[in-house]
Design an enzyme around this catalytic site. Structure first.
Site, PDB file in Angstrom:
ATOM      1  N   ARG A  96       2.085   2.230  12.662  1.00 50.63           N
ATOM      2  CA  ARG A  96       3.502   2.150  12.287  1.00 50.63           C
ATOM      3  C   ARG A  96       4.214   3.490  12.449  1.00 50.63           C
ATOM      4  O   ARG A  96       5.439   3.548  12.423  1.00 50.63           O
ATOM      5  CB  ARG A  96       3.625   1.640  10.843  1.00 50.63           C
ATOM      6  N   GLU A 126       4.907   5.091   6.554  1.00 49.68           N
ATOM      7  CA  GLU A 126       4.023   5.808   7.466  1.00 49.68           C
ATOM      8  C   GLU A 126       4.779   6.691   8.449  1.00 49.68           C
ATOM      9  O   GLU A 126       4.299   7.776   8.806  1.00 49.68           O
ATOM     10  CB  GLU A 126       3.145   4.806   8.233  1.00 49.68           C
ATOM     11  N   LYS A 150       2.023  -7.504 -12.586  1.00 50.56           N
ATOM     12  CA  LYS A 150       0.858  -7.720 -11.731  1.00 50.56           C
ATOM     13  C   LYS A 150      -0.359  -8.015 -12.604  1.00 50.56           C
ATOM     14  O   LYS A 150      -0.604  -7.334 -13.598  1.00 50.56           O
ATOM     15  CB  LYS A 150       0.614  -6.481 -10.870  1.00 50.56           C
TER      16      LYS A 150
END
Length: 638
Positions: free
Chosen positions: A400, A372, A286
């Protein structure tokens, strides 16, 4: 911050992905270098998600060089990494409008381009969507291959494994690129992350790179012999691709996701020979190629505008703290006096402020990854076990875990405290991250307490209220961004459950505010006073339970009552209307209006512009008062 644009002679020749077919592999490498420079330059002007896109530059080039989009569907999970893709798919001329009003979305968006086959904003949906495209192809729908590009953090979510399990069972041709950078938004947590790390941690990466490069040319049918290839390429490793193969995928990798000499022949081979589902495990970094991003703690996940040379970000100055930091400090204060308080988040410790909590109480803070549903039920288990859990999630991420809120928390009346960050309209992230629905879906549940902070001082009191509330679940919501600059209490004081507060006494019309629109209400009141109208203003504080005495008093003593909230229809105003109807108040001629977000998804812009488009600014409140009183044509006093 403005900078000179980079020189991009090869990129200048690319208008659409089909133009990549005419480039040699050496030119594709140069294209990747130029694409990285163009991405850095664009995000320096607009701000946005930088590190994720830089990590997939070579992968983006390779996918568009090998596959035939838009006939082939390339689906970017979450969409944080889609900026290089947008540059290559006919949107380079608008790339410096990213996340601005009327400009490009920061995520993939079907209405924006045929090269965005599936919209995203939340994680872990790509494999399910790609499998849907693959089955539609098999059933006579759109032709072409389906390719899902999913990060290692997103792969930790249960939905990704549900999709892989189904894909393995169906056995249809499908490509999943596991973009493994050992980092989602925060450093990844959990057993899956450790498993992926072990896949390549026991041998020098350069050795793996050379082995994988040779294997591509040696194996005529790597997909039909996926298990053997994984064992051969990763000789000496304990696990190989066993997990993915058990799910029914042919496993290929890991490969260096920044080496086009590996990626291009590998993708060409699998595209030519695949008959069933294939997982390609690519190792990336990243922020690759930009030192300030590579060196940042979050690898440049989300950035304000910045100087390309130094990486220094342009930060807005404010005298008020952010709501998120106020929540974190208030929770730390409560936890310092109560060792039963614990905190849970789902891969967003920095975004929710729980990174600060974790520094103080590392054993009492849990980042469960992008999960979640698990976060909510885990919190329920903690509550049932005698702890006082605070489950801190963004409003749209909380959606969610709604079944778990209903079944595992509310029905059992477990005292889980829900800290709902990013409530209301959030700005540049747009509709996918707008917290428009939590008031409605939380306040509809029996036994749930629902609060909204009007300012940062109120938020401190609501954290204290939640900490002290052991009789069932409780939630409090607050927006993104800075507070209003009010004087802060040294310590929070628990509020009386279900009791609002009077803010300003007036006559004729009463405005009952729920949340941070209160500042706009007061600005509207000031403008109305210039017209000789002084509305009564109250802060509801609670959407559930409602302050019946306050609401009925306002209704009896005024000609009109207006509610306002930063949420959709079906929320606070609807509950107030139900109360008034049940009490027969409307029979006495009360004029009632409810100001809510419109029944549409509002595109990204600044929060102020979004609320203006939703007709919820101070001038809109003023106009609503004038309209309900039939006084719209009255001139303002000199």
């Amino acid at each position: 911050m403005s900078q000179d644009r980079p020189q991009t002679p090869v990129l200048d020749r690319v208008r659409l992905p089909s133009d990549l077919k005419a480039l040699s592999d050496r030119e594709l490498q140069q294209l990747a270098d130029e694409l990285r420079a163009e991405t850095i330059s664009a995000v320096s002007v607009t701000g946005g998600h930088l590190g994720a896109g830089l990590g997939v530059v070579e992968l983006t080039v390779a996918l568009h060089a090998v596959f035939d989009s838009p006939r082939d569907k390339i689906i970017w999970d979450v969409g944080h990494q889609c900026y290089p893709h947008k540059i290559l798919t006919g949107r380079r001329d608008r790339i410096r409008t990213l996340r601005m009003g009327g400009g490009l979305s920061g995520f993939t968006k079907r209405s924006e381009s045929p090269y965005d086959p599936f919209g995203a904003g939340h994680s872990s949906t790509s494999i399910s969507a790609a499998l849907g495209f693959a089955m539609a192809r098999e059933l006579g729908g759109d032709p072409g291959d389906a390719v899902a590009v999913i990060g290692d953090g997103a792969m930790s979510a249960g939905m990704a494994f549900e999709a892989m399990n189904n894909a393995g069972h169906l056995g249809k041709r499908l490509f999943v690129i596991l973009n493994d950078n050992e980092m989602s938004i925060a450093p990844p947590t959990g057993a899956l992350s450790s498993y992926l790390t072990r896949l390549y941690s026991e041998a020098p990466f350069q050795d793996l790179k050379s082995i994988a490069k040779g294997a591509v040319g040696l194996l005529p049918s790597p997909l039909q012999e996926g298990a053997r290839r994984a064992k051969d390429v990763l000789k000496g490793m304990a696990l190989g691709g066993t997990l993915f193969e058990k799910l029914g995928f042919s496993y290929v990798g890991p490969v260096d996701g920044h080496d086009l000499d590996q990626l291009l022949p590998l993708l060409r081979t699998v595209k030519q020979r695949a008959t069933g589902p294939v997982l390609i495990h690519a190792i990336t970094r990243k922020g690759k190629g930009y030192a300030p991003a590579e060196g940042a703690a979050d690898r440049g996940h989300a950035r304000a505008r910045f100087d390309v040379i130094t990486g220094e970000q342009a930060k807005s100055k404010s005298n008020a703290p952010s709501y998120t930091s106020v929540f974190a400090k208030a929770l730390i204060d409560q936890a310092s006096r109560d060792d039963k308080i614990v905190a849970i988040t789902a891969a967003m410790p920095d975004g929710t402020g729980l990174n600060l909590f974790a520094e103080q109480f590392p054993r009492r803070c849990f980042d469960v990854g992008i999960a979640e549903q698990h976060a909510v039920t885990f919190a329920a288990g903690l509550a049932a076990g005698g702890m006082r859990p605070f489950c801190a999630l963004y409003s749209t991420f909380l959606q969610r875990g709604y079944d778990q809120i209903v079944h595992d928390v509310a029905i059992q009346r477990l005292p889980v405290r829900f800290a709902i960050d990013r409530a209301g309209l959030v700005g540049a992230d747009g509709a996918t991250h707008a917290g428009a629905f939590d008031i409605g879906f939380m306040a509809s549940l029996p036994g749930m307490v629902v609060m909204a902070a009007a300012d940062e001082a109120e938020l401190v009191h609501m954290v204290a209220t939640a900490a002290a509330h052991d009789d069932g679940p409780i939630a409090f919501r607050f927006p993104r961004g800075e507070g209003t600059g009010v004087e802060m209490p040294e310590r929070g004081t628990p509020l009386e459950i279900g009791k609002g507060r009077m803010v300003a006494e007036g006559s004729r019309v009463a405005i009952l505010s729920f949340g941070t629109r209160l500042a706009e209400v007061m600005a509207a009141r000031e403008a109305l006073q210039a017209r000789g109208i002084a509305p009564t203003v109250a802060d509801a504080r609670f959407a559930k339970p409602l302050d019946r005495d306050l609401i009925l008093s306002l209704a009896r003593e005024h000609e009109a009552l207006i509610t306002i909230e930063e949420g959709a229809v079906g929320g606070f105003g609807s509950h107030v209307a139900q109360l008034l109807a049940d009490e027969g108040v409307f029979d006495n001629g009360l004029k009632f209006r409810s100001m809510v977000l419109p029944d549409t998804f509002i595109d990204h812009d600044s929060p102020a512009a979004m609320y203006a488009s939703a007709a919820m600014s101070a001038s809109d409140i003023e106009a609503r008062v004038l309209d309900v009183l039939g006084a719209a044509r009255l001139p303002a006093r000199a």
